[in-house]
Write a protein that holds these residues in place. Structure first.
Motif, PDB file in Angstrom:
ATOM      1  N   VAL A 119     141.842 100.595 -70.208  1.00 32.44           N
ATOM      2  CA  VAL A 119     140.481 100.063 -70.258  1.00 32.44           C
ATOM      3  C   VAL A 119     140.612  98.548 -70.198  1.00 32.44           C
ATOM      4  N   GLY A 120     139.833  97.911 -69.335  1.00 30.77           N
ATOM      5  CA  GLY A 120     139.805  96.457 -69.243  1.00 30.77           C
ATOM      6  C   GLY A 120     138.436  95.942 -69.644  1.00 30.77           C
ATOM      7  N   ILE A 121     138.409  94.963 -70.535  1.00 26.49           N
ATOM      8  CA  ILE A 121     137.156  94.375 -71.003  1.00 26.49           C
ATOM      9  C   ILE A 121     137.105  92.931 -70.498  1.00 26.49           C
ATOM     10  N   LEU A 122     136.084  92.610 -69.699  1.00 27.26           N
ATOM     11  CA  LEU A 122     135.936  91.286 -69.120  1.00 27.26           C
ATOM     12  C   LEU A 122     135.652  90.258 -70.207  1.00 27.26           C
ATOM     13  N   MET A 123     136.475  89.215 -70.280  1.00 28.62           N
ATOM     14  CA  MET A 123     136.287  88.161 -71.280  1.00 28.62           C
ATOM     15  C   MET A 123     135.608  86.935 -70.671  1.00 28.62           C
ATOM     16  N   SER A 124     136.064  86.511 -69.496  1.00 35.38           N
ATOM     17  CA  SER A 124     135.450  85.363 -68.825  1.00 35.38           C
ATOM     18  C   SER A 124     135.698  85.466 -67.329  1.00 35.38           C
ATOM     19  N   ALA A 125     134.834  84.834 -66.553  1.00 35.92           N
ATOM     20  CA  ALA A 125     134.968  84.812 -65.097  1.00 35.92           C
ATOM     21  C   ALA A 125     134.334  83.534 -64.574  1.00 35.92           C
ATOM     22  N   LYS A 126     135.167  82.718 -63.925  1.00 38.38           N
ATOM     23  CA  LYS A 126     134.692  81.437 -63.399  1.00 38.38           C
ATOM     24  C   LYS A 126     135.178  81.272 -61.972  1.00 38.38           C
ATOM     25  N   PHE A 127     134.337  80.661 -61.152  1.00 39.03           N
ATOM     26  CA  PHE A 127     134.735  80.274 -59.808  1.00 39.03           C
ATOM     27  C   PHE A 127     134.812  78.762 -59.788  1.00 39.03           C
ATOM     28  N   LYS A 128     135.984  78.218 -59.442  1.00 37.43           N
ATOM     29  CA  LYS A 128     136.190  76.771 -59.418  1.00 37.43           C
ATOM     30  C   LYS A 128     136.504  76.339 -57.994  1.00 37.43           C
ATOM     31  N   GLU A 129     135.790  75.284 -57.557  1.00 39.45           N
ATOM     32  CA  GLU A 129     136.012  74.753 -56.213  1.00 39.45           C
ATOM     33  C   GLU A 129     135.768  73.251 -56.218  1.00 39.45           C
ATOM     34  N   GLU A 130     136.840  72.467 -56.075  1.00 33.95           N
ATOM     35  CA  GLU A 130     136.781  71.019 -55.892  1.00 33.95           C
ATOM     36  C   GLU A 130     135.730  70.332 -56.776  1.00 33.95           C
ATOM     37  N   GLY A 131     135.908  70.371 -58.078  1.00 38.63           N
ATOM     38  CA  GLY A 131     135.003  69.711 -59.009  1.00 38.63           C
ATOM     39  C   GLY A 131     133.769  70.513 -59.383  1.00 38.63           C
ATOM     40  N   PHE A 132     133.597  71.671 -58.792  1.00 38.91           N
ATOM     41  CA  PHE A 132     132.451  72.535 -59.058  1.00 38.91           C
ATOM     42  C   PHE A 132     132.936  73.762 -59.809  1.00 38.91           C
ATOM     43  N   GLU A 133     132.220  74.164 -60.862  1.00 35.89           N
ATOM     44  CA  GLU A 133     132.577  75.370 -61.615  1.00 35.89           C
ATOM     45  C   GLU A 133     131.329  76.201 -61.868  1.00 35.89           C
ATOM     46  N   GLU A 134     131.442  77.500 -61.599  1.00 35.09           N
ATOM     47  CA  GLU A 134     130.303  78.409 -61.779  1.00 35.09           C
ATOM     48  C   GLU A 134     130.749  79.625 -62.584  1.00 35.09           C
ATOM     49  N   ASP A 135     129.951  80.025 -63.557  1.00 36.00           N
ATOM     50  CA  ASP A 135     130.214  81.236 -64.328  1.00 36.00           C
ATOM     51  C   ASP A 135     129.758  82.432 -63.503  1.00 36.00           C
ATOM     52  N   ILE A 136     130.686  83.336 -63.178  1.00 31.42           N
ATOM     53  CA  ILE A 136     130.363  84.510 -62.356  1.00 31.42           C
ATOM     54  C   ILE A 136     130.489  85.810 -63.148  1.00 31.42           C
ATOM     55  N   LYS A 137     130.519  85.715 -64.464  1.00 33.63           N
ATOM     56  CA  LYS A 137     130.695  86.889 -65.323  1.00 33.63           C
ATOM     57  C   LYS A 137     129.595  87.933 -65.097  1.00 33.63           C
ATOM     58  N   ASP A 138     128.363  87.490 -64.868  1.00 32.26           N
ATOM     59  CA  ASP A 138     127.258  88.427 -64.654  1.00 32.26           C
ATOM     60  C   ASP A 138     127.359  89.170 -63.330  1.00 32.26           C
ATOM     61  N   ASP A 139     128.196  88.698 -62.411  1.00 35.24           N
ATOM     62  CA  ASP A 139     128.370  89.350 -61.105  1.00 35.24           C
ATOM     63  C   ASP A 139     129.427  90.449 -61.131  1.00 35.24           C
ATOM     64  N   LEU A 140     130.135  90.600 -62.243  1.00 33.04           N
ATOM     65  CA  LEU A 140     131.229  91.560 -62.342  1.00 33.04           C
ATOM     66  C   LEU A 140     130.928  92.622 -63.390  1.00 33.04           C
ATOM     67  N   LYS A 141     131.603  93.749 -63.275  1.00 37.66           N
ATOM     68  CA  LYS A 141     131.479  94.796 -64.291  1.00 37.66           C
ATOM     69  C   LYS A 141     132.150  94.318 -65.574  1.00 37.66           C
ATOM     70  N   SER A 142     131.538  94.602 -66.710  1.00 35.39           N
ATOM     71  CA  SER A 142     132.083  94.132 -67.981  1.00 35.39           C
ATOM     72  C   SER A 142     133.228  95.007 -68.493  1.00 35.39           C
ATOM     73  N   ILE A 143     133.316  96.253 -68.018  1.00 33.28           N
ATOM     74  CA  ILE A 143     134.399  97.167 -68.423  1.00 33.28           C
ATOM     75  C   ILE A 143     134.871  97.926 -67.185  1.00 33.28           C
ATOM     76  N   TYR A 144     136.190  98.097 -67.071  1.00 34.45           N
ATOM     77  CA  TYR A 144     136.723  98.925 -65.986  1.00 34.45           C
ATOM     78  C   TYR A 144     137.763  99.892 -66.547  1.00 34.45           C
ATOM     79  N   PHE A 145     137.971 100.967 -65.819  1.00 34.80           N
ATOM     80  CA  PHE A 145     138.970 101.973 -66.174  1.00 34.80           C
ATOM     81  C   PHE A 145     139.939 102.118 -65.002  1.00 34.80           C
ATOM     82  N   CYS A 146     141.208 102.316 -65.306  1.00 34.12           N
ATOM     83  CA  CYS A 146     142.203 102.559 -64.248  1.00 34.12           C
ATOM     84  C   CYS A 146     143.349 103.383 -64.820  1.00 34.12           C
TER      85      CYS A 146
END
Length: 150
Positions: A119-146
């Protein structure tokens, strides 16, 4: 999902307090992760790490259950050419992974075969590009199974 966690906790409690031998340890390693899909052809993979703790609960001479708790840095690097300019960045995605490995020892050398769910639990998700940072956590599933193999 609550039943799965309750069952796992109960099973670990019962196995730990039976006559099973329990060994604890640390685990660290390298991750090679990537983001794939039809709209993400500019992502190229990311090399990061994982670190955590493990417990090996011996059930018999040849079989053990190995729960783990791992912090895992994952994601992907990004590079795209647009109108003569190259844009690059990375998606940094961090998980708390909880694998439950069934460990079967093969032979005398300590080698084992280890399948099990994770089980994977999403803690943080950020997209960084040349001085720009965006929180993308809401665009991903918060829990996954594999399923894992080792």
């Amino acid at each position: 999902m609550k039943k799965l966690f309750l069952f796992t906790a109960l099973a670990l409690f019962c196995l730990t307090y039976s006559s099973a031998q329990v060994n604890f340890g640390a685990k660290a390693g390298v991750n090679f992760s990537d983001i794939t899909g039809p709209d993400v052809d500019s992502f190229t993979g990311r090399t990061a790490f994982h670190v955590g703790v493990v417990a090996e609960i011996m059930v018999s001479d040849m079989f053990a259950v190995q729960p783990e708790l791992l912090y895992s840095a994952q994601g992907s690097d990004y590079e795209e050419d647009f109108e003569g300019e190259t844009f690059s960045g990375e998606a940094q995605i961090d998980y708390l992974n909880i694998p439950m490995m069934a460990k079967y020892y093969v032979g005398e050398g300590g080698f084992s075969v280890e399948p099990g769910p994770q089980v994977g639990i999403l803690m943080s998700a950020k997209f960084k590009e040349e001085g720009f940072e965006e929180d993308i956590k809401d665009d991903l599933k918060s829990i996954y199974f594999c399923v894992k193999f080792g």
